[in-house]
Design an enzyme around this catalytic site. Sequence first.
Site, short mmCIF file in Angstrom:
data_model
loop_
_atom_site.label_atom_id
_atom_site.label_comp_id
_atom_site.label_asym_id
_atom_site.label_seq_id
_atom_site.Cartn_x
_atom_site.Cartn_y
_atom_site.Cartn_z
N LYS A 95 -0.01 98.64 37.37
CA LYS A 95 -0.13 98.41 39.01
C LYS A 95 -1.38 98.48 39.36
O LYS A 95 -2.17 99.03 39.04
CB LYS A 95 0.86 99.53 39.50
CG LYS A 95 2.47 99.46 38.96
CD LYS A 95 3.40 98.49 39.35
CE LYS A 95 3.84 98.68 40.96
NZ LYS A 95 4.99 99.51 40.90
N LYS A 130 2.58 90.68 37.78
CA LYS A 130 3.75 91.03 38.07
C LYS A 130 3.95 90.60 39.69
O LYS A 130 3.33 90.93 40.61
CB LYS A 130 3.71 92.78 38.15
CG LYS A 130 4.99 93.22 38.53
CD LYS A 130 5.03 94.84 38.17
CE LYS A 130 6.23 95.46 38.24
NZ LYS A 130 7.15 95.43 39.58
N CYS A 136 1.73 84.54 80.26
CA CYS A 136 0.83 84.31 81.48
C CYS A 136 1.23 83.04 82.21
O CYS A 136 1.42 81.99 81.45
CB CYS A 136 -0.57 84.37 81.06
SG CYS A 136 -1.52 83.87 82.69
N GLU A 190 0.34 88.93 32.25
CA GLU A 190 0.72 88.05 33.33
C GLU A 190 0.89 88.89 34.68
O GLU A 190 1.17 89.87 34.63
CB GLU A 190 2.08 87.34 32.85
CG GLU A 190 3.05 88.39 33.01
CD GLU A 190 4.62 87.77 32.07
OE1 GLU A 190 4.39 87.76 30.99
OE2 GLU A 190 5.48 87.63 32.74
N CYS A 245 -1.10 89.50 83.52
CA CYS A 245 -1.74 88.96 82.73
C CYS A 245 -3.37 89.77 82.71
O CYS A 245 -3.96 89.81 83.58
CB CYS A 245 -2.32 87.56 82.80
SG CYS A 245 -3.69 86.98 81.66
N ASP A 294 5.74 90.07 43.14
CA ASP A 294 6.25 91.19 44.08
C ASP A 294 7.59 90.34 44.75
O ASP A 294 7.16 90.00 46.14
CB ASP A 294 5.31 91.83 45.00
CG ASP A 294 5.99 92.92 45.75
OD1 ASP A 294 7.09 93.35 45.30
OD2 ASP A 294 5.17 93.50 46.47
N CYS A 329 -6.04 80.82 84.27
CA CYS A 329 -6.10 81.67 83.57
C CYS A 329 -7.27 81.36 82.33
O CYS A 329 -7.24 80.64 81.67
CB CYS A 329 -4.89 82.11 82.79
SG CYS A 329 -5.10 83.46 81.36
N TYR A 332 10.20 84.38 33.65
CA TYR A 332 9.38 85.35 32.94
C TYR A 332 10.08 85.89 31.73
O TYR A 332 9.54 86.64 30.99
CB TYR A 332 8.41 86.14 33.60
CG TYR A 332 9.31 87.22 34.59
CD1 TYR A 332 10.05 88.08 34.23
CD2 TYR A 332 9.12 87.05 35.92
CE1 TYR A 332 10.93 88.82 34.98
CE2 TYR A 332 9.76 87.67 36.81
CZ TYR A 332 10.62 88.70 36.35
OH TYR A 332 11.35 89.67 37.21
N CYS A 385 -6.01 87.22 83.87
CA CYS A 385 -6.36 86.71 85.30
C CYS A 385 -5.61 87.48 86.12
O CYS A 385 -5.57 86.66 87.37
CB CYS A 385 -6.02 85.17 85.03
SG CYS A 385 -4.16 84.69 84.67
S1 IVH Z 1 9.55 91.55 32.74
C1 IVH Z 1 12.58 93.80 30.35
N1 IVH Z 1 7.67 90.35 33.98
O1 IVH Z 1 9.07 93.88 37.98
C2 IVH Z 1 11.53 93.41 31.23
N2 IVH Z 1 9.10 91.80 35.25
O2 IVH Z 1 9.36 96.75 38.03
C3 IVH Z 1 12.12 92.66 32.31
N3 IVH Z 1 8.65 91.62 37.68
O3 IVH Z 1 12.54 94.19 37.71
C4 IVH Z 1 10.91 92.30 33.40
N4 IVH Z 1 6.92 90.03 37.67
O4 IVH Z 1 11.74 92.27 38.98
C5 IVH Z 1 8.77 90.96 34.03
N5 IVH Z 1 6.10 88.89 35.02
C6 IVH Z 1 7.04 89.71 35.20
C7 IVH Z 1 7.42 90.46 36.38
C8 IVH Z 1 8.44 91.40 36.27
C9 IVH Z 1 7.84 90.93 38.50
C10 IVH Z 1 9.75 92.55 38.38
C11 IVH Z 1 11.02 92.57 37.73
C12 IVH Z 1 11.34 93.93 37.21
C13 IVH Z 1 10.28 94.67 38.11
C14 IVH Z 1 10.03 96.06 37.26
#
Ligand code: IVH
Length: 753
Positions: free
Chosen positions: A328, A128, A451, A126, A433, A130, A457, A240, A436
Amino acid sequence: MQDARAVDTLSEEEAEVELANLAATLLKANLDYHADDAPRLSDADYDMLKARNSAIEARFPNLKRADSPSDMVGAAPSGGFGKIAHAQRMMSLGNAFNPEEIAEFDERVRKYLGLGANAPLAYTAEPKIDGLSLSLRYEQGALVQAATRGDGAVGENVTANARTVVSIPQTLTGTRDILPDILEVRGEIYMSHADFEALNKRQNEAGAKIFANPRNAAAGSLRQLDAEITRARPLAFFAYAWGELSAPLADTQFGAIERLKNLGFSTNPLTVLCHGVDDLLAHYADIEQQRASLGYDIDGVVYKVDNLDLQRRLGYRSTTPRWAIAHKFPAELAWSRLEAIDINVGRTGALSPVARLTPVTVGGVVVSNATLHNEDYIAGRGGDGVEIRDGKDIRVGDWVQVYRAGDVIPKIADVDLSKRPPDAQPFAFPTICPECGSDAIREEGDAVRRCSGGLICPAQAVEKLKHFVSRGAFDIEGLGAKQVEMFYHDDQLAIRTPADIFTLKARDDENLTKLANRDGWGETSARNLFAAIDERRTVPLARLIFALGIRHVGEVAAADLARHFGSWQALVDAVDAAGPAAARHLSADEAEAKERRIAAQESRRARIKPARDAVWDGIGDAARIAWSDLTGIDGIGATVAVALVTAFGQTAERASIDRLVAELTIEDAAAPDTANSPVAGKTVVFTGTLEKMTRAEAKARAESLGAKVSGSVSARTDILVAGPGAGSKATKAAELGVKTMDEDAWLALIGGT
Ligand code: IVH
């Protein structure tokens, strides 16, 4: 603070002024504290002011303000947020950066479990997300607590803030008997790219802090002492994982996520089951491909052993599970040389600095331009004068960090001072500006320098014309941005103001050098263009207002104005009549700012209200009434009203508008059909997904029937129309006993389909 008088000696009028000042000061203190983690009011002073506010309110309960500091949610800055010990530690994830490391992960897992290389072993994969992780605790199906990750063992109590996030359910879906007694759900709070862009735009316009990326924006928005600020920030949540549970959710990770979905959580739709390393890597490639179009930031793909018994056997190292790993993506940050800073001039005259960079690949895309927002951002200051990037300014020649995600416009996030060329000079932001030569003026409280040339202008004129012909405006077929540029520079068939579009054919008829003979044009295309222009001579009022490109007057404000005034003439009369009042309004702002400055120097509280009131003395009733009529329209505030008065009051602009209007037939806006309307005068809120109409359509239709559409549920709400995915608004409506219906029932009520 020094001149605080005993509360029982205050007159009612003095108390009112002081409460207003206290509300402003304490709100600002809260904002300072959270925007920069640099409070300018000591904890003791903050507490003292808050206590004084309560004492005055206790003596004059009728003067308690709607925005009273006593009702601010969250602890006082002295304590910041309360702390919450997580019932189960919030873990982090180990990282991997290439396929070899993923193969090693799979080998480690198999070895630990005593499984052969070919034994079946399922994983979930799944995105990750941010953002920042959040733990939500539900007891008997109700949200009772929300905590940030903190150090994993103890986090911050952000319950009030989490309650404002639409995708966090207040109560779980399902009947009592199937709901777990205790459920701790974990997931990620994040902000979408679109919402991030819009937030930064609003922040920029308001002279407030600009966020470097959606993650910072999400963190800054969640960690607000005043939950109402969080409410105004569009945050979202993906579930998640989980912490303490009174009963298992399922046997597998995949099943548990399904269960969370059924309980009412948003779960990521790109979660899949994979069998073996090759399958994981294929899914990684698939997600990486979709990354730029997801609309939110992800920084990798997380793989988790699917079977929860196996997860239990594998357990944890000190802070990371053995059963999961984060694969990553290559960084979306990169460093490059800043070659130049160019200034673009926009439709409203705003001077926008653009960084020209030595091209660099950021997250798979070559970037050579990035926004620098405004002059303060370059100088290392936020809108409120507080340092950003530790006060480091940005200079041509600098080595700068470029940030980019998905479709977000690339930004300069940081600068490496160790690589600054010795002869690099601070950037002198232009005060004239570049297009102009008119003065570029920065008004008090405005982050943007503009401006002052208006239509003389060329940059503003061209941008205004492009807006004029754009889709929501006149939408003239065959006359797009490219053609506007061409006509602007064509001396014989010039289009320099909107009216010129409608005189084009007549001028072409008289001209020897016909449009049909121009490069890229022929008899047919010229004839088609003239016909397309003629088709637009009749225009609905709202479109015309929007097309004028007046600052702060977008499609929604234009529709509100059209609906309120009905005809062009009524609008013009109202704006003209309000003119003197708008000037007073601006002077009152100035008087207030001046009073604040003097008060700050003299270390006393500003007496804003008298300063503001003095400016309004002696103004005619007609202007006062016109001003309150204009600013009283739902959705139209003083900012829009001032912008209208300013645009209509500028000689060149007004002449251009009058010339245009003389060419057009303007259709009056239909008055709301309230006679036969079952919803006339009712306040309606739409929430969740609407399947038969867009939000804008739903709003316009409800308003055309005389209903008032609001964004939030309150005791004054008459009807909540809730589509799938409705969250906190539906809960609140139920609490308040507000009538709730689905989209079909709404359509049946208003007699539509
Ligand atoms: S699982 C025990 N699933 O990534 C495992 N974490 O770098 C719990 N994060 O602290 C985390 N997407 O904030 C999990 N699909 C995902 C995630 C995820 C983002 C974050 C989470 C974690 C950090 C670790």
